[in-house]
Write an enzyme that holds these catalytic residues in place. Structure first.
Site, short mmCIF file in Angstrom:
data_model
loop_
_atom_site.label_atom_id
_atom_site.label_comp_id
_atom_site.label_asym_id
_atom_site.label_seq_id
_atom_site.Cartn_x
_atom_site.Cartn_y
_atom_site.Cartn_z
N ASP A 25 -21.06 -27.72 48.75
CA ASP A 25 -20.97 -26.00 47.37
C ASP A 25 -19.38 -25.49 47.73
O ASP A 25 -19.63 -24.40 47.46
CB ASP A 25 -21.92 -25.40 48.18
CG ASP A 25 -21.91 -24.88 49.81
OD1 ASP A 25 -21.85 -25.91 50.45
OD2 ASP A 25 -21.41 -23.54 49.66
N TYR A 142 -23.65 -16.14 59.17
CA TYR A 142 -22.36 -16.33 60.12
C TYR A 142 -22.07 -15.21 60.08
O TYR A 142 -22.26 -14.56 59.59
CB TYR A 142 -21.36 -17.21 58.96
CG TYR A 142 -21.37 -18.11 58.85
CD1 TYR A 142 -21.02 -19.30 59.30
CD2 TYR A 142 -21.83 -18.94 57.38
CE1 TYR A 142 -20.89 -20.44 58.93
CE2 TYR A 142 -21.83 -20.66 57.01
CZ TYR A 142 -21.80 -21.10 57.32
OH TYR A 142 -21.64 -22.09 57.92
N LYS A 173 -28.90 -21.69 60.08
CA LYS A 173 -27.45 -23.02 60.88
C LYS A 173 -26.05 -21.49 60.30
O LYS A 173 -26.55 -20.26 59.95
CB LYS A 173 -27.13 -22.78 58.61
CG LYS A 173 -25.39 -23.69 58.73
CD LYS A 173 -24.96 -24.71 57.34
CE LYS A 173 -23.45 -24.86 57.82
NZ LYS A 173 -23.40 -25.48 56.06
#
Length: 262
Positions: A25, A142, A173
């Site tokens: 992406d 994140y 993730k």
């Protein structure tokens, strides 16, 4: 009866409960970087390398042959030219992804960013819609913002991962925390599968493969790594090396042989 969500997860994860995902992406974030000039060519190489799934934006998904790889469509975006690259805006709906034949969707949240609340709202809404349609959700969580001193610190990483699980992501993730013991804490405190990010292209391939190996030893369920695969001099070989570690239990030494480093 097997649900649609479970069927789709089986197209992303193998029977061993692990996966090798390659996100691509980056064309929105960074532009047509090396390795993504011709996405179809890269997809073909990754397919030959045995990866399980790819992550792309909707426009790429509409214009490539995924070669039977699992298709995860990314829902939000920002670019490095923006005054606030950490602010991710939703650019695709779950419904659009379903129409494209997606096996799953992904959404990026920067925990600690000024616009964190907005991104959490988008994650919550995406989760609700995914439940309605039976679509697996990969949450890219994140620690990233003005208050984050170390984005690999176990405390902030396990908090970010847990937020993804709490908001009903099927897979999280996040960053690797540097050691088997510290990352095991992340995995144990997150009730859904955790896969690691790869970050920028690594200069030390042995250290990179060691990170992947150790994350699996710690209980991680695989990887979602882009630039270290599609920007490798031989993406097919690097894909095979990751598959060998994640699915085959290979050592770092054996993986280095696959990419021609030993």
């Amino acid at each position: 009866m097997v649900s649609g969500r479970v069927r789709r997860l089986r197209r992303i994860f193998r029977d061993d409960g692990r996966t090798v995902i390659v996100p691509m992406d980056h064309g929105v974030t960074l532009g047509p970087v090396s390795g993504l000039e011709d996405v179809q060519q890269t997809v073909d190489r990754l397919y030959k390398g045995g990866v399980d799934a790819i992550v792309v934006h909707k426009g790429i998904a509409a214009n490539i042959d995924t070669r039977r790889l699992g298709l995860i469509v990314h829902l939000n975006a920002s670019d490095e030219l923006s005054p606030d690259p950490n602010r991710k805006i939703q650019v695709c709906s779950v419904e659009e992804a379903v129409e494209l034949g997606a096996d799953g969707v992904s959404i990026h949240v920067n925990i600690g960013a000024v616009t964190e609340a907005e991104m959490l709202g988008d994650l919550g809404q995406a989760s609700a819609t995914c439940s309605e349609y039976g679509i697996p959700l990969l949450a890219m969580m994140y620690p990233r913002g003005p208050g984050i001193k170390d984005s690999n610190d176990v405390g902030v990483v396990k908090h970010a991962a847990r937020i993804g699980a709490e908001l009903n992501a099927d897979v999280v993730k996040t960053n690797y925390t540097g050691t088997v013991d510290s990352f095991r804490t992340v995995v144990k405190t997150c009730p859904v599968p955790v896969v690691i990010a790869g970050g920028p292209k690594a200069a030390d391939e042995e250290a990179f493969l060691r990170m992947v190996h150790d994350s699996v030893v710690a209980g991680g369920r695989g990887v979602s790594i882009g630039r270290n695969v599609f920007q490798h001099r031989d993406p097919e070989a690097m894909a095979k090396a990751l598959v060998a570690i994640v699915h085959g239990g290979s050592t770092v030494t054996d993986a280095l042989k696959i990419i021609g480093e030993r």
